[in-house]
Design an enzyme around this catalytic site. Sequence first.
Site, PDB file in Angstrom:
ATOM      1  N   LYS A  63     -27.523 -57.130  -6.892  1.00 19.66           N
ATOM      2  CA  LYS A  63     -28.601 -58.071  -7.596  1.00 19.66           C
ATOM      3  C   LYS A  63     -28.337 -59.404  -7.475  1.00 19.66           C
ATOM      4  O   LYS A  63     -26.713 -59.842  -7.727  1.00 19.66           O
ATOM      5  CB  LYS A  63     -29.245 -57.857  -8.613  1.00 19.66           C
ATOM      6  CG  LYS A  63     -28.131 -57.818 -10.011  1.00 19.66           C
ATOM      7  CD  LYS A  63     -28.811 -57.619 -11.339  1.00 19.66           C
ATOM      8  CE  LYS A  63     -27.753 -57.550 -12.553  1.00 19.66           C
ATOM      9  NZ  LYS A  63     -28.645 -57.514 -13.601  1.00 19.66           N
ATOM     10  N   ASP A  77     -42.845 -59.566 -12.769  1.00 21.99           N
ATOM     11  CA  ASP A  77     -42.302 -58.783 -11.736  1.00 21.99           C
ATOM     12  C   ASP A  77     -43.111 -58.825 -10.569  1.00 21.99           C
ATOM     13  O   ASP A  77     -44.095 -59.074 -10.460  1.00 21.99           O
ATOM     14  CB  ASP A  77     -42.273 -57.366 -12.405  1.00 21.99           C
ATOM     15  CG  ASP A  77     -41.129 -56.585 -11.924  1.00 21.99           C
ATOM     16  OD1 ASP A  77     -40.407 -56.997 -11.210  1.00 21.99           O
ATOM     17  OD2 ASP A  77     -41.214 -55.285 -12.555  1.00 21.99           O
TER      18      ASP A  77
END
Length: 605
Positions: free
Chosen positions: A421, A339
């Site tokens: 996204k 991440d």
Amino acid sequence: MSFSVEPPDSTGPSGESRPTSSPLDVYRHSSAHLLAAAVTELYAGVQCGVGPPTEDGFFYDFLTERPFTLEDLAAIEKRMTEIVKQDRAIERRVFSKEEALALFTARGQTLKCELIREKAGDEVQCYAMGDFVDFCLGPHLPSSGCIKAFKLLSVAAAYWKGIEGNPQLQRIYGTSFFTSEDLERHLKRLDEARRRDHRRLGRDLDLFSISEDTGAGLILWHPKGAFIRTKIEDYWRDEHLKGGYDLIYTPHIAKLDLWKTSGHTEYYRANMYSPIEIENVEYQLKPMNCPFHIMILRSKPRSYRDLPIRYAELGTVYRFERSGVLHGLMRVRGFTQDDAHVFCRPDQLESELIRVLDFVTSILRTFGFEQYEIFLSTRPDKSSGTAEQWETATAALKHALEARDLRYAVDPGEGVFYGPKIDIKIKDCLDRAWQCSTIQVDFHNPQRFELEFIGEDGRAHSLVMVHRALLGSLERFFGVLIEHYAGAFPLWLAPVQAVVIPVSIRHAEYAHRVAADLRESGLRVDVDDRNEKMGYRIREAQLQKVPYMLIVGDREQEAGSVSARHRRRGDLGPMNPRELARRINHNVSERVVQEEPTASTGGVS
RNA sequence: GCCGGCGUAGCUCAGUGGUAGAGCAGCUGAUUCGUAAUCAGCAGGUCCUCGGUUCAAGUCCGAGCGCCGGCUCCA
């Protein structure tokens, strides 16, 4: 680099409206009708649902009294063959709505009546194949005899119209091709996929396991799997440091209030474990890493000069997933995301997104993935923020994709609750797509957490954040790697790069000496001096997908050499161990994915 | 979660209500071997768990757990 994109099938299982453009689609659509014709002729009282072509074949849904068995499938296939032999014409027929409803009602096809009421205009177009008639837009082949090669594959349940809560129908999956050679090739590919199944290879190669006693969806990484993961992580960290990211660590739980602020309790609760109470305060096991990264950003005031700030973490998250969706490493309940969060000024957003796109393709290429399917997911129903924010964010993603000339398809309503996204599905060597990378633009959290920076004008301004994961989750990515390489990992990842196999016990001492020298040069080497025949030990090393087997007997001991055998290329003949080590090390430092073509070039992979 | 299937030795699987089995893997021994399986012996079981039916349950019934194929959902 080439990119291929196939649009998502957003029409879903009520796929009669799916455009059947390609000739193979038409062929398979007719194959589905053939299936339905056979089923309705064999089993009285069966109702037909929908039966569209799919990427790999076709299916048809049926409402039945009892589920179909494998024996049923064989019988259905037999009847299909008979109908093909009969070469029935496939005829287009148009009815008035009343006529059509009367026809399907008379045949007890209430599901079809429902579809006609919902979808048909005044004129109802149908296709007939002998006595079998289906409400259908077509187009179709001229006759059943045109279908040359087909096979029924499996049967499973599917909700009527794909809506959970609706009755479940029996879905029969099949595939068909223009020629039996094409069908054979496809069936071979399915076999190959089974052979590469990461769950089987994970056990056979001793990479990982999942224990009922530990819990479903929770991965136990065995030494060899953990080793590969470490190599991946080391590479990942190096690249991120080079790429302008700062590495951070954050806890696995946080006060529930943090998740209230982020909106997770409101929008993401279905995927979160129950809170844990500690000294009268509720704590939440983290389903995402972002709030922690936000807290680090917020730990002191930030100047416009500091931005962009890029925080990266291999952060382990826990998400509740319904039991039926768990699948080996691909879908789990605890996983580590690679991440990162980029905090930037609004004017930096597009260049940061482009930078992330470049980064992701370069990382994926290292692992041997160069083909992708790219999706731009827009605002979902359940989401936070203003229309303008969503528009700005979506436009930024779009511009970044266009700036890099990447083809993509829009996936409407599939964004995250806090923003749109880009999802990148990587295609493996069997052309299967796996969702790994994701890049998300977020105006919501900066607002919720009041993230600001001090601008040139000395005033506070709001900033934007980008969430991104390149490999997605290490668990899933590892699963994809296992299947992509069929367990035969490239040298830089292989837990054991070479096994030295002494021909007989009197060569054991030399074997250990060779191994020690190779280890000295940085190679990962085992010696298999067990009391087994050489062929046995070679076989075992082959099955374990060890890149090199180094046979040492009288000849080698005499000459100070090894006889190298490569897992794919076979016997390479005598080699100087130091030269071998040099080549393997070169291959490792370059992270070579492709094996070099021939032994004669002295190539090493 | 839902539908269907499955759960017997580490793995792959036989086992038809009446004594728990094979191959591979493991261990021991023999064999010392030239590019994908040497031979022999030994050991290995909460038949997923709990409950029920039965004189008797791996087998039949119920519930739970897990796995598999899908649906739905997703990194």
